[in-house]
Design an enzyme around this catalytic site. Structure first.
Site, short mmCIF file in Angstrom:
data_model
loop_
_atom_site.label_atom_id
_atom_site.label_comp_id
_atom_site.label_asym_id
_atom_site.label_seq_id
_atom_site.Cartn_x
_atom_site.Cartn_y
_atom_site.Cartn_z
CB ILE A 15 -0.94 0.00 1.22
CG1 ILE A 15 -1.92 -1.18 1.13
CG2 ILE A 15 -1.70 1.31 1.30
CD1 ILE A 15 -2.81 -1.18 -0.08
CG HIS A 16 3.31 2.55 3.32
ND1 HIS A 16 2.60 1.62 4.04
CD2 HIS A 16 3.38 3.66 4.11
CE1 HIS A 16 2.25 2.13 5.20
NE2 HIS A 16 2.71 3.37 5.27
CD GLU A 17 7.21 1.08 -3.99
OE1 GLU A 17 7.57 1.70 -5.02
OE2 GLU A 17 7.82 1.14 -2.90
#
Length: 710
Positions: free
Chosen positions: A646-648
């Site tokens: 999700i962060h990527e």
């Protein structure tokens, strides 16, 4: 069973009955002890036949043990959202709803407790219980009289040393049956707590001036020093910008980027995005009305919708070619709405299956009441009157696998596929075989216990019945949940009495003030270096030469990035979430812990963002264990990997390139967590905290430099 002598002796002080087994199947017993020694002043006559001991446990002892055991749940080193308990020192008097009253006054693990010989004439005041009030009442029995002796018969079994005790005495049968039933209830309390048990309490955040603990902290002066230093830095930058550019904002390029275009379109997009989440309510309505089944096609439809929702928002932002400021806002808000929808749908989907099972058992209970008792059927014939002992094995109850299956059985409506007492009762009712009065009463008690559990599950921590499932499935309840500063759905949350509008104004002013500081710092110390790296690429500078500039870019951006990181966290978790909480009267302000004191990365992951951590703990970590039967280590790996992806994804939306740097750095936290548990770091809090802060200071600027230069 007969006394060894005709003397008027009592079994009150005995822990067991010791005696001999004769060839005719009868036994002569006297009071003894469980260690095989006879009680003082009692003796057992010599007998060449089998010697044995039967423990004595009266109903009062069982009731006492039940009341004691029900107050404790087996502990585990695993962090579990089910066992999260509020800190009494963090509770604020006067909070109402969502279990706040129970948290202040002590929780009762089984509100609908029953004692042998009592009539269940008092039910929870909930509309959910109205359908089973009549079913919950039991026929009162005369009190058991103490007797000098009781007669039993021991039947041999295929296993050596194992016998079946058969009693023709009504009182003894009553004691044994109720004792076994209560032993089962005690063991049920050791099972994994329910899906809903995430505790919300009324408390303040650490940096809130209303928090008495923070106001009395010996480090409060450092907080004042930080903001004083920030104000002086802001004045210095503003004066320099005024001297150079004639404006305190300098070239105000970031402001131009933010408000140049599509601000209205972005706002409209955000409104449509939030409004479209009402799809979850329509889906749950269709499920509770029986048009769909959650365990069949309901969860598939929900996952397809969530995928479409995420893809549509990201696709629209890329189609509009928004600047990174617009993209960050819309994508992060999309992630929040996605988590909210997932929690709402999967919790209510779970409750819909519990509700379906409850309806089925109520039908079975009505069928059971219509059965005429056949007293010609002897006890133990065809169906036993006592519960099976498979659920009484502590090792079986304590196992994680059994606890996961016990959670699943609560929402199962396929009774013919279960191996539980309730399933056996349902099969007996469906078979149409004759039952005697004691069997009917025992079956009725088993179903009532199950109905009590399910009513309690459907009620959750509601203090008002209109919030119970399925009454909560309406647009009003969903709209309230959407604006609350939490991504974990509950039927009810603790609320404060009124809104402090001065507090709202204070936090709102802090929000905009912090945003101005962030904009000025970015404009002065970050934006010039970013544009320099962009010019390197536009001029065709080879990668080797750009890498030679990497250390200098990293060092130039380290301290301003650190400040932006801290201010971003402060704006979101201290200011914005507190404003939302105050406006919505949301009383639980536990949005973060003291993550700045972290000595390991797993502690940081738990404390810096509590709302998301609770979501991952409930809907990813524990769901992967229960649904896919993963081990704890595998579930941890899945949770970290999903969070990293999700962060990527957010970094891809910002930089328009997929590199995986952030994903790799986050996954490296797992070996770092393992390293923190070794002899080298375990117990060394100062060293662990120093390593943590070194990572926080270098990590954000290091990642940004990688995405910019490579």
């Amino acid at each position: 069973m007969s006394p060894a002598s005709d003397s008027d002796e009592s079994f009150d002080g005995a822990s067991s009955l010791v005696g001999t087994f004769t060839t005719d199947g009868t036994a002569a017993l006297t009071p003894g002890s469980l260690d095989g020694q006879q009680d003082k002043d009692h003796s057992v006559p010599a007998n060449p036949h089998t010697t044995f001991a039967v423990p004595v446990r009266r109903v009062d002892d069982l009731r006492s043990k039940y009341n004691t055991s029900s107050q404790s749940i087996s502990s585990s080193s695993e962090e579990d959202y089910d066992t999260l308990q509020p800190d009494p020192s963090a509770m604020i008097a006067g909070s109402k709803g969502g279990g706040a009253e129970a948290s202040e006054g002590g929780s009762d693990l089984r509100r609908n407790s029953w004692s042998p010989g009592e009539v269940k004439d008092e039910q929870p005041k909930s509309s959910l219980d109205s359908s089973s009030k009549a079913a919950s009442s039991e026929t009162s029995r005369p009190p058991l009289e103490r007797q000098r002796s009781v007669k039993v018969k021991l039947e041999k079994t295929d296993r050596k040393g194992r016998y079946i005790l058969v009693a023709d005495d009504r009182e003894l049968r009553e004691v044994l049956r109720e004792g076994l039933e209560y032993q089962t209830a005690v063991q049920q309390k050791k099972q994994r707590p329910r899906f809903r048990d995430l505790v919300f309490t009324r408390q303040f955040t650490a940096f809130d001036r209303q928090n008495p603990q923070s106001a009395e902290s010996p480090f409060h002066g450092f907080f004042t020093l930080f903001w004083l230093g920030t104000a002086l830095l802001l004045l210095k930058i503003a004066a320099q910008n005024w001297k150079t550019y004639g404006s305190i904002f300098g070239r105000h390029e970031i402001l131009d980027l933010m408000f140049r275009r599509d601000v209205a379109v972005m706002g409209l997009t955000d409104g449509v995005m939030c409004g479209s989440t009402a799809f979850c309510v329509l889906l749950q309505k269709a499920i509770v009305k029986g048009y769909l089944r959650w365990n069949r096609e309901g969860w598939i439809i929900q996952n397809i919708w969530q995928t479409f929702f995420l893809g549509a928002v990201i696709g629209w932002s890329r189609y509009r070619n928004w600047p990174w400021t617009h993209t960050v806002f819309i994508v992060l808000h999309c992630m929040v709405m996605l988590m909210k929808q997932h929690s709402y749908a999967f919790y209510n989907g779970y409750l819909s299956e519990v509700y379906r099972r409850k309806t089925l058992l109520e039908k079975k209970l009505r069928e059971l009441k219509d059965i005429e008792p056949d007293n010609a059927i002897s006890d133990g014939q065809k169906y036993p009157t006592a519960l099976s002992t498979s659920r009484e094995d502590p090792q079986h109850i304590q196992s994680v696998e059994h606890r996961r299956h016990s959670l699943i059985s609560k929402r199962s409506s396929a009774l013919n596929q279960e191996h539980t007492e309730v399933a056996a009762v349902a099969a007996a009712i469906e078979s149409g075989d004759p039952l005697n009065l004691e069997q009917i009463e025992s079956f009725e008690r088993i179903i009532n216990w199950e109905l009590d559990d399910m009513n309690e599950e459907l009620k959750g921590k509601c203090s008002e019945t209109h919030n119970c499932f399925p009454s909560n499935l309406n647009i009003k309840n969903f709209a309230e949940y959407i604006v609350l500063p939490t991504v974990v759905y509950e039927l009810e949350y603790p609320r404060q009495e009124k809104i402090n509008w001065w507090y709202v104004a204070e936090k709102t002013a802090a929000t905009f003030g912090s945003l101005i500081v962030m904009q000025v710092v970015s404009e002065a110390y970050i934006y010039p270096h970013v544009m320099r790296t962009v010019e390197m690429k536009e001029q065709g500078m080879p990668l080797i030469e750009r890498l030679q500039e990497f250390p200098w870019v990293l060092s130039d951006m380290m301290f301003p990035f650190m400040m932006e990181y801290l201010l971003s966290w402060y704006v979101i978790w201290e200011c914005i979430l507190n404003v939302l909480a105050e406006v919505t009267r949301f009383a639980d302000r536990g949005f973060y812990g003291d993550w700045w004191n972290s000595v390991s990365w797993d502690q940081y992951a738990r404390d810096w963002n509590r709302p998301v951590h609770n979501f991952l703990l409930r809907h990813v970590y524990h769901s992967s264990i229960s649904a896919f039967h993963l081990s704890r280590s595998s579930a941890t790996l899945v949770t970290f990997f999903l969070s990293s992806c999700i962060h990527e994804l957010v970094m891809w939306c910002i930089f328009n390139k997929l590199r995986g740097y952030l994903l790799a750095m986050q996954m490296l936290q797992i070996p770092l967590v393992m390293l923190s548990q070794t002899r080298f770091l375990k117990g060394r809090t100062i060293l662990g905290n120093a390593i943590f802060w070194l990572g926080i200071m270098t990590g954000p600027s290091f990642l940004c430099s990688l995405y910019l230069i490579i």
